[in-house]
Design an enzyme around this catalytic site. Structure first.
Site, PDB file in Angstrom:
ATOM      1  N   GLY A  37     -82.013  11.120 -43.854  1.00 39.00           N
ATOM      2  CA  GLY A  37     -80.633  11.016 -43.401  1.00 39.00           C
ATOM      3  C   GLY A  37     -79.798  12.253 -43.618  1.00 39.00           C
ATOM      4  O   GLY A  37     -78.671  12.325 -43.124  1.00 39.00           O
ATOM      5  N   HIS A 129     -49.873  14.563 -39.474  1.00 41.68           N
ATOM      6  CA  HIS A 129     -49.052  13.414 -39.849  1.00 41.68           C
ATOM      7  C   HIS A 129     -47.766  13.874 -40.528  1.00 41.68           C
ATOM      8  O   HIS A 129     -46.699  13.299 -40.315  1.00 41.68           O
ATOM      9  CB  HIS A 129     -49.854  12.508 -40.790  1.00 41.68           C
ATOM     10  CG  HIS A 129     -49.088  11.334 -41.309  1.00 41.68           C
ATOM     11  ND1 HIS A 129     -48.654  10.307 -40.503  1.00 41.68           N
ATOM     12  CD2 HIS A 129     -48.663  11.034 -42.556  1.00 41.68           C
ATOM     13  CE1 HIS A 129     -48.003   9.421 -41.231  1.00 41.68           C
ATOM     14  NE2 HIS A 129     -47.986   9.842 -42.473  1.00 41.68           N
ATOM     15  N   LYS A 191     -38.795  -1.151 -41.236  1.00 39.86           N
ATOM     16  CA  LYS A 191     -40.109  -1.751 -41.405  1.00 39.86           C
ATOM     17  C   LYS A 191     -40.466  -1.888 -42.879  1.00 39.86           C
ATOM     18  O   LYS A 191     -40.124  -1.036 -43.698  1.00 39.86           O
ATOM     19  CB  LYS A 191     -41.160  -0.887 -40.713  1.00 39.86           C
ATOM     20  CG  LYS A 191     -42.586  -1.383 -40.816  1.00 39.86           C
ATOM     21  CD  LYS A 191     -43.577  -0.334 -40.329  1.00 39.86           C
ATOM     22  CE  LYS A 191     -43.832   0.720 -41.386  1.00 39.86           C
ATOM     23  NZ  LYS A 191     -44.906   1.673 -41.005  1.00 39.86           N
ATOM     24  N   ASP A 217     -44.758   7.566 -32.070  1.00 38.92           N
ATOM     25  CA  ASP A 217     -45.329   7.691 -33.412  1.00 38.92           C
ATOM     26  C   ASP A 217     -46.375   8.796 -33.377  1.00 38.92           C
ATOM     27  O   ASP A 217     -46.738   9.283 -32.294  1.00 38.92           O
ATOM     28  CB  ASP A 217     -45.948   6.366 -33.858  1.00 38.92           C
ATOM     29  CG  ASP A 217     -45.914   6.195 -35.378  1.00 38.92           C
ATOM     30  OD1 ASP A 217     -45.613   7.183 -36.085  1.00 38.92           O
ATOM     31  OD2 ASP A 217     -46.196   5.087 -35.868  1.00 38.92           O
ATOM     32  N   THR A 222     -54.295   0.699 -36.632  1.00 31.54           N
ATOM     33  CA  THR A 222     -54.600  -0.719 -36.394  1.00 31.54           C
ATOM     34  C   THR A 222     -53.638  -1.351 -35.396  1.00 31.54           C
ATOM     35  O   THR A 222     -53.863  -2.468 -34.949  1.00 31.54           O
ATOM     36  CB  THR A 222     -54.539  -1.524 -37.698  1.00 31.54           C
ATOM     37  OG1 THR A 222     -53.197  -1.505 -38.204  1.00 31.54           O
ATOM     38  CG2 THR A 222     -55.483  -0.954 -38.743  1.00 31.54           C
ATOM     39  N   GLY A 224     -50.590  -2.344 -36.015  1.00 30.12           N
ATOM     40  CA  GLY A 224     -49.630  -3.248 -36.640  1.00 30.12           C
ATOM     41  C   GLY A 224     -48.196  -2.762 -36.545  1.00 30.12           C
ATOM     42  O   GLY A 224     -47.283  -3.534 -36.212  1.00 30.12           O
TER      43      GLY A 224
END
Length: 301
Positions: A37, A129, A191, A217, A222, A224
């Protein structure tokens, strides 16, 4: 000096797009696995004296892609490259730029140190980010900006009164960056994060009633946060359907299932990671190669 562009295994399609944008041929590099691997990296092209650029997006599996990038960098340095630049359209662990409880690792710093151990001289990232992440790196970081490309794409679909909606306080500066050239107001969702995948919206500051809403954003993980923003905007009288814009479309976990249930006019992301398979909502991808190529061209002088 001549540039050489190498492609890691995480996003060969974007590497090919970038090579085309730069009028370069992709350098040959074999990435195989031993029976146990372990990665087997071998450069086929001569990189001696060259400025090497390695494109590798650090989406899942982040650890595998990060190790491959470090090994490719080390191989380039040992083959005599003048410099090695890691081109990372999406930087995994970029959200881990601070400690909250004091008992967790500083993930962004660990990633930066691992890249330094692989003898990466410089890093190019697309829409980090947070700019604070740059402080984690012991090497120079160049920032490619996809926002102008996304704004041009969004501009074609605005009709009537509209508003740019930040899904949380952390995205306000980005929302303002979008709203300014579009001449639009900004609203913000309050939020509360309940877990890594669940959030609760408690209201909106700003006016969204009877307006076309553009939720902005830096990434969709995910889903949410975006779902909470969509439902809150509609509950406050916003027009349906809603437009969502983000630089990075990860679409992990329940994201696709969540988003397909929402009234979405379109979801606009860049191609910083490979396209999501099985999306049953209007998904539009904006090319990031021009923004990245601009940085590389400047570095090559």
């Amino acid at each position: 000096m001549r540039p050489v562009l190498l492609a890691g295994s995480s996003h060969p399609a974007l590497a090919a797009e970038l090579a085309k944008e730069l009028s370069l041929s992709l350098g040959a590099c074999a990435c195989r696995r031993f029976p146990d691997g372990e990665l087997d990296i071998e450069l086929s092209d001569d990189v001696r004296g060259a400025d090497v650029f390695i494109l590798q997006s650090l989406h899942a599996p982040v650890g595998e892609h990060l190790l491959e990038l470090a090994l490719m960098s080390d191989a380039s340095q040992r083959a005599g490259a003048r410099s090695v630049t890691a081109v990372i359209p999406y930087l995994g662990y970029a959200r881990h730029d601070r400690r909250v409880t004091g008992r967790e690792p500083l993930g962004a710093r660990v990633v930066a140190e691992l890249l330094a151990a692989g003898r990466v001289d410089r890093v190019i990232c697309l829409d980090l980010h947070s700019r604070a992440v740059e402080g984690c790196f012991p090497r120079p970081v160049e920032h490619a900006d996809a926002v102008p490309l996304l704004i041009e794409h969004v501009k074609r679909n605005i009709s009537g009164p509209a508003v740019v909606l930040s899904p949380d306080l952390g995205a306000v500066k980005r929302a303002e960056q979008f709203a300014r050239p579009l001449g639009l107001p900004v609203a913000v969702v309050h939020k509360q994060r309940l877990s890594g995948a669940e959030v609760q919206a408690n209201g909106i500051v700003g006016e969204v009633k009877d307006r076309q809403v553009i939720i902005v954003d830096d990434m969709i993980s995910t889903g949410g946060t975006l779902v909470a923003a969509v439902l809150t905007a509609l509950a406050h009288g916003a027009k349906s359907p809603v437009t969502v814009v983000a630089s990075h479309g990860l679409f992990v976990g329940p994201a696709l299932e969540r988003l397909e249930k929402q009234p979405l006019a379109r979801v606009i992301v860049t191609d910083s990671v490979p396209s999501a398979v099985g999306a049953r909502f209007p998904l539009e991808r904006v090319r990031s190669a021009p923004a990245i190529a601009q940085i590389i061209a400047r570095l090559c002088g």
